[in-house]
Design a protein around this motif. Sequence first.
Motif, PDB file in Angstrom:
ATOM      1  N   LYS A  34     -35.827  -8.160 -33.791  1.00 46.23           N
ATOM      2  CA  LYS A  34     -35.172  -7.387 -32.740  1.00 46.23           C
ATOM      3  C   LYS A  34     -34.304  -6.281 -33.328  1.00 46.23           C
ATOM      4  N   GLN A  35     -34.039  -5.277 -32.503  1.00 47.58           N
ATOM      5  CA  GLN A  35     -33.086  -4.240 -32.868  1.00 47.58           C
ATOM      6  C   GLN A  35     -31.685  -4.762 -32.553  1.00 47.58           C
ATOM      7  N   TYR A  36     -30.739  -4.520 -33.455  1.00 46.30           N
ATOM      8  CA  TYR A  36     -29.360  -4.961 -33.239  1.00 46.30           C
ATOM      9  C   TYR A  36     -28.441  -3.742 -33.213  1.00 46.30           C
ATOM     10  N   TYR A  37     -27.382  -3.855 -32.416  1.00 46.82           N
ATOM     11  CA  TYR A  37     -26.468  -2.745 -32.191  1.00 46.82           C
ATOM     12  C   TYR A  37     -25.028  -3.210 -32.439  1.00 46.82           C
ATOM     13  N   TYR A  38     -24.167  -2.244 -32.785  1.00 46.60           N
ATOM     14  CA  TYR A  38     -22.780  -2.549 -33.131  1.00 46.60           C
ATOM     15  C   TYR A  38     -21.781  -1.781 -32.281  1.00 46.60           C
ATOM     16  N   ARG A  39     -20.598  -2.376 -32.170  1.00 46.54           N
ATOM     17  CA  ARG A  39     -19.430  -1.681 -31.653  1.00 46.54           C
ATOM     18  C   ARG A  39     -18.227  -2.214 -32.425  1.00 46.54           C
ATOM     19  N   GLU A  40     -17.348  -1.306 -32.870  1.00 46.48           N
ATOM     20  CA  GLU A  40     -16.129  -1.691 -33.583  1.00 46.48           C
ATOM     21  C   GLU A  40     -14.911  -1.453 -32.702  1.00 46.48           C
ATOM     22  N   TYR A  41     -13.844  -2.246 -32.961  1.00 47.85           N
ATOM     23  CA  TYR A  41     -12.607  -2.107 -32.202  1.00 47.85           C
ATOM     24  C   TYR A  41     -11.412  -2.196 -33.148  1.00 47.85           C
ATOM     25  N   ARG A  42     -10.347  -1.477 -32.795  1.00 48.53           N
ATOM     26  CA  ARG A  42      -9.061  -1.575 -33.491  1.00 48.53           C
ATOM     27  C   ARG A  42      -7.976  -1.778 -32.447  1.00 48.53           C
ATOM     28  N   PRO A  43      -7.420  -2.980 -32.314  1.00 53.35           N
ATOM     29  CA  PRO A  43      -6.327  -3.192 -31.366  1.00 53.35           C
ATOM     30  C   PRO A  43      -5.146  -2.292 -31.715  1.00 53.35           C
ATOM     31  N   GLU A  44      -4.646  -1.580 -30.744  1.00 54.61           N
ATOM     32  CA  GLU A  44      -3.604  -0.584 -30.990  1.00 54.61           C
ATOM     33  C   GLU A  44      -2.355  -1.222 -31.595  1.00 54.61           C
ATOM     34  N   GLY A  45      -1.904  -0.638 -32.712  1.00 52.85           N
ATOM     35  CA  GLY A  45      -0.670  -1.084 -33.345  1.00 52.85           C
ATOM     36  C   GLY A  45      -0.785  -2.362 -34.142  1.00 52.85           C
ATOM     37  N   LEU A  46      -1.994  -2.907 -34.301  1.00 48.32           N
ATOM     38  CA  LEU A  46      -2.183  -4.169 -35.008  1.00 48.32           C
ATOM     39  C   LEU A  46      -3.137  -3.984 -36.190  1.00 48.32           C
ATOM     40  N   SER A  47      -2.891  -4.708 -37.268  1.00 48.93           N
ATOM     41  CA  SER A  47      -3.720  -4.589 -38.474  1.00 48.93           C
ATOM     42  C   SER A  47      -4.893  -5.560 -38.424  1.00 48.93           C
ATOM     43  N   TYR A  48      -5.791  -5.334 -37.488  1.00 50.93           N
ATOM     44  CA  TYR A  48      -6.983  -6.166 -37.329  1.00 50.93           C
ATOM     45  C   TYR A  48      -8.217  -5.273 -37.245  1.00 50.93           C
ATOM     46  N   ARG A  49      -9.324  -5.802 -37.714  1.00 58.49           N
ATOM     47  CA  ARG A  49     -10.641  -5.187 -37.527  1.00 58.49           C
ATOM     48  C   ARG A  49     -11.463  -6.117 -36.648  1.00 58.49           C
ATOM     49  N   MET A  50     -12.238  -5.537 -35.739  1.00 55.98           N
ATOM     50  CA  MET A  50     -13.038  -6.327 -34.819  1.00 55.98           C
ATOM     51  C   MET A  50     -14.389  -5.663 -34.642  1.00 55.98           C
ATOM     52  N   ALA A  51     -15.427  -6.482 -34.439  1.00 59.26           N
ATOM     53  CA  ALA A  51     -16.768  -5.936 -34.216  1.00 59.26           C
ATOM     54  C   ALA A  51     -17.573  -6.867 -33.332  1.00 59.26           C
ATOM     55  N   VAL A  52     -18.494  -6.255 -32.602  1.00 60.95           N
ATOM     56  CA  VAL A  52     -19.493  -6.978 -31.811  1.00 60.95           C
ATOM     57  C   VAL A  52     -20.861  -6.515 -32.263  1.00 60.95           C
ATOM     58  N   CYS A  53     -21.785  -7.463 -32.412  1.00 57.68           N
ATOM     59  CA  CYS A  53     -23.183  -7.163 -32.698  1.00 57.68           C
ATOM     60  C   CYS A  53     -24.027  -7.816 -31.621  1.00 57.68           C
ATOM     61  N   SER A  54     -25.022  -7.080 -31.106  1.00 60.53           N
ATOM     62  CA  SER A  54     -25.846  -7.642 -30.035  1.00 60.53           C
ATOM     63  C   SER A  54     -27.231  -7.015 -30.030  1.00 60.53           C
ATOM     64  N   SER A  55     -28.168  -7.769 -29.475  1.00 66.70           N
ATOM     65  CA  SER A  55     -29.510  -7.227 -29.237  1.00 66.70           C
ATOM     66  C   SER A  55     -29.530  -6.352 -27.987  1.00 66.70           C
ATOM     67  N   ASP A  56     -28.440  -6.335 -27.237  1.00 64.92           N
ATOM     68  CA  ASP A  56     -28.269  -5.452 -26.084  1.00 64.92           C
ATOM     69  C   ASP A  56     -27.548  -4.196 -26.562  1.00 64.92           C
ATOM     70  N   CYS A  57     -28.137  -3.037 -26.356  1.00 65.51           N
ATOM     71  CA  CYS A  57     -27.534  -1.783 -26.828  1.00 65.51           C
ATOM     72  C   CYS A  57     -26.320  -1.373 -25.991  1.00 65.51           C
ATOM     73  N   ARG A  58     -26.151  -2.001 -24.840  1.00 66.92           N
ATOM     74  CA  ARG A  58     -25.062  -1.616 -23.941  1.00 66.92           C
ATOM     75  C   ARG A  58     -23.807  -2.431 -24.273  1.00 66.92           C
ATOM     76  N   ILE A  59     -23.047  -1.960 -25.235  1.00 65.92           N
ATOM     77  CA  ILE A  59     -21.809  -2.629 -25.638  1.00 65.92           C
ATOM     78  C   ILE A  59     -20.639  -1.742 -25.217  1.00 65.92           C
ATOM     79  N   ASP A  60     -19.802  -2.269 -24.355  1.00 66.05           N
ATOM     80  CA  ASP A  60     -18.672  -1.511 -23.827  1.00 66.05           C
ATOM     81  C   ASP A  60     -17.773  -1.038 -24.968  1.00 66.05           C
ATOM     82  N   GLU A  61     -17.375   0.227 -24.933  1.00 65.16           N
ATOM     83  CA  GLU A  61     -16.533   0.776 -26.000  1.00 65.16           C
ATOM     84  C   GLU A  61     -15.075   0.331 -25.876  1.00 65.16           C
TER      85      GLU A  61
END
Length: 208
Positions: A173-200
Amino acid sequence: MIKAWAADVTPLYDRECYERYHAMAPDFRKEKADRLRLHEMKAQSIGVWTLWEKIREHYDLPEEAPHNFSHSGSLVMCAVCMDGYDVQVGCDVEMERELRLKLAERRFCREEYETIIAEQDEAKRIGLFYRYWVLKESFMKATGKGMALSTDQFCIRLGDPPVLIRKPAEFPKQYYYREYRPEGLSYRMAVCSSDCRIDEKLYMEFVL
């Protein structure tokens, strides 16, 4: 559509608050939390389940809706497919700590490692390391294999969004990514899915 939520579990560090939420969790989740040694880890376990239950109740989602959990430090994360079932989804959150360059050299693919060491600024190097970390973990979890999948068996090229440029043939399958940075916090976050529709947007409206 895939959406991602995060919540701060700091309130659960208070024993009385923790016991209240612990009492509302199903038996298997209580048992899982009870096996953990540190109270902070117990708070993460009960906290991420509480977040999932709040999401399900608010959006009237079935228990079988594809979803995935992650936690690090005081943050818990839940990624959910809102409108389908034949979807793979994985997520990861990591608090930025020290640079683990030896780990990257040993466990990341060559392109990923060279991208990190090419950066001269130490703070940016740390950011790159943790970006790769959450992107890799989220794919591993999306496949369902988790840590059974070696981190050097696939390769990610950073971008907006990042792209999986190499992966094992057993995952066609094709896989898609979205990254997030919580404002003001030193964290990295990511979502990977076979669904290309990942909310920004990263949602943080549910308070524990």
